[in-house]
Design a protein around this motif. Structure first.
Motif, mmCIF file in Angstrom:
data_model
loop_
_atom_site.group_PDB
_atom_site.id
_atom_site.type_symbol
_atom_site.label_atom_id
_atom_site.label_comp_id
_atom_site.label_asym_id
_atom_site.label_seq_id
_atom_site.Cartn_x
_atom_site.Cartn_y
_atom_site.Cartn_z
ATOM 1 N N UNK A 182 33.057 -37.679 30.095
ATOM 2 C CA UNK A 182 33.189 -39.238 29.452
ATOM 3 C C UNK A 182 33.148 -40.221 30.425
ATOM 4 N N UNK A 183 33.736 -39.701 31.678
ATOM 5 C CA UNK A 183 34.117 -40.619 32.707
ATOM 6 C C UNK A 183 33.082 -40.680 33.775
ATOM 7 N N UNK A 184 32.182 -39.628 33.950
ATOM 8 C CA UNK A 184 31.199 -39.328 34.959
ATOM 9 C C UNK A 184 29.720 -39.102 34.437
ATOM 10 N N UNK A 185 29.497 -38.115 33.525
ATOM 11 C CA UNK A 185 28.287 -37.849 33.137
ATOM 12 C C UNK A 185 27.620 -38.733 32.077
ATOM 13 N N UNK A 186 28.462 -39.133 31.217
ATOM 14 C CA UNK A 186 28.105 -40.000 30.139
ATOM 15 C C UNK A 186 27.676 -41.450 30.630
ATOM 16 N N UNK A 187 28.466 -41.688 31.685
ATOM 17 C CA UNK A 187 28.243 -42.970 32.237
ATOM 18 C C UNK A 187 26.948 -43.077 32.785
ATOM 19 N N UNK A 188 26.759 -42.078 33.492
ATOM 20 C CA UNK A 188 25.392 -41.933 34.214
ATOM 21 C C UNK A 188 24.180 -41.825 33.198
ATOM 22 N N UNK A 189 24.423 -41.281 32.208
ATOM 23 C CA UNK A 189 23.539 -41.164 30.855
ATOM 24 C C UNK A 189 23.184 -42.451 30.379
ATOM 25 N N UNK A 190 24.195 -43.082 30.080
ATOM 26 C CA UNK A 190 24.127 -44.672 29.645
ATOM 27 C C UNK A 190 23.455 -45.406 30.699
ATOM 28 N N UNK A 191 23.923 -45.516 31.970
ATOM 29 C CA UNK A 191 23.120 -46.339 32.911
ATOM 30 C C UNK A 191 21.696 -46.065 33.110
ATOM 31 N N UNK A 192 21.319 -44.786 32.920
ATOM 32 C CA UNK A 192 19.837 -44.503 32.809
ATOM 33 C C UNK A 192 19.115 -44.409 31.578
ATOM 34 N N UNK B 278 19.762 -42.520 29.260
ATOM 35 C CA UNK B 278 19.421 -41.165 28.949
ATOM 36 C C UNK B 278 18.159 -40.746 29.623
ATOM 37 N N UNK B 279 18.132 -41.156 31.102
ATOM 38 C CA UNK B 279 17.188 -40.872 32.043
ATOM 39 C C UNK B 279 15.851 -41.131 31.729
ATOM 40 N N UNK B 280 15.798 -42.470 30.796
ATOM 41 C CA UNK B 280 14.499 -43.243 30.596
ATOM 42 C C UNK B 280 13.945 -44.146 31.721
ATOM 43 N N UNK B 281 15.068 -44.867 32.247
ATOM 44 C CA UNK B 281 14.893 -45.708 33.243
ATOM 45 C C UNK B 281 15.586 -45.304 34.526
ATOM 46 N N UNK B 282 15.080 -45.885 35.823
ATOM 47 C CA UNK B 282 15.493 -45.522 37.047
ATOM 48 C C UNK B 282 16.328 -46.573 37.546
ATOM 49 N N UNK B 283 17.397 -46.157 37.796
ATOM 50 C CA UNK B 283 18.276 -47.289 38.396
ATOM 51 C C UNK B 283 17.708 -47.342 40.016
ATOM 52 N N UNK B 284 18.459 -48.641 40.612
ATOM 53 C CA UNK B 284 17.930 -48.680 41.911
ATOM 54 C C UNK B 284 18.607 -47.745 42.850
ATOM 55 N N UNK B 285 19.732 -47.157 42.585
ATOM 56 C CA UNK B 285 20.382 -46.260 43.362
ATOM 57 C C UNK B 285 20.281 -45.023 42.545
ATOM 58 N N UNK B 286 19.249 -44.470 42.384
ATOM 59 C CA UNK B 286 19.019 -43.283 41.635
ATOM 60 C C UNK B 286 19.478 -41.963 42.550
ATOM 61 N N UNK B 287 19.524 -42.077 43.947
ATOM 62 C CA UNK B 287 20.163 -40.813 44.389
ATOM 63 C C UNK B 287 21.756 -40.673 44.112
ATOM 64 N N UNK B 288 22.238 -41.695 44.204
ATOM 65 C CA UNK B 288 23.656 -41.645 43.970
ATOM 66 C C UNK B 288 24.125 -41.271 42.578
ATOM 67 N N UNK B 289 23.264 -41.860 41.856
ATOM 68 C CA UNK B 289 23.601 -41.623 40.293
ATOM 69 C C UNK B 289 23.237 -40.173 39.882
ATOM 70 N N UNK B 290 22.024 -39.754 40.608
ATOM 71 C CA UNK B 290 21.818 -38.251 40.289
ATOM 72 C C UNK B 290 22.835 -37.281 40.795
ATOM 73 N N UNK B 291 23.426 -37.731 42.058
ATOM 74 C CA UNK B 291 24.152 -37.006 42.941
ATOM 75 C C UNK B 291 25.627 -36.798 41.928
ATOM 76 N N UNK B 292 26.170 -37.938 41.391
ATOM 77 C CA UNK B 292 27.353 -37.976 40.750
ATOM 78 C C UNK B 292 27.054 -37.186 39.454
#
Length: 119
Positions: free
Chosen positions: A56-66, A68-82
């Motif tokens: 809930x603190x790390x994975x879900x936040x990245x899923x929501x930011x993207x 569910x990985x249908x949109x690419x954020x500007x800092x995709x490398x950092x998001x994907x790494x987290x």
């Protein structure tokens, strides 16, 4: 991003997590009179809860930011790494929880066997 579509529907796996937490808590309560089994079960329960904190603190936040990985954020490398590191830590905690609960079950069986021999 295309491969992330393989994760569609994984939210239903939450049912298995709830069952695992409930069963582990139930085992800890059932083994309350056998301290080793009780503490191993409670340790496993803590680890399972820890995996949920990570989710809930790390994975879900990245899923929501993207979305569910249908949109690419500007800092995709950092998001994907987290997202990847959080999954790796969560998997390690889950494996350790499995080991602890297996040890708890075995020590509970052994503890019950020794108690029945004393009677």
């Amino acid at each position: 991003m295309t491969m992330q579509r393989a994760y569609d529907g994984w939210a239903f796996f939450g049912i298995a997590i709830v069952i695992a937490v409930g069963c582990t808590l139930g085992h800890a309560i059932a083994m309350w009179d056998i301290p080793v089994a009780r503490w191993l079960s409670l340790g496993a329960l803590g680890l399972l809860i820890g995996t949920q904190v990570i989710f809930w603190c790390f994975i879900y936040r990245m899923n929501a930011l993207t979305r569910n990985w249908t949109e690419m954020p500007a800092n995709l490398g950092l998001v994907r790494q987290q997202w990847e590191y959080a999954h790796a830590v969560s998997a390690a905690l889950t494996l350790l929880a499995l080991v602890l609960v297996l040890c708890a079950v075995l020590s509970g069986v052994r503890g019950n066997d020794q108690a029945s021999r004393k009677v």
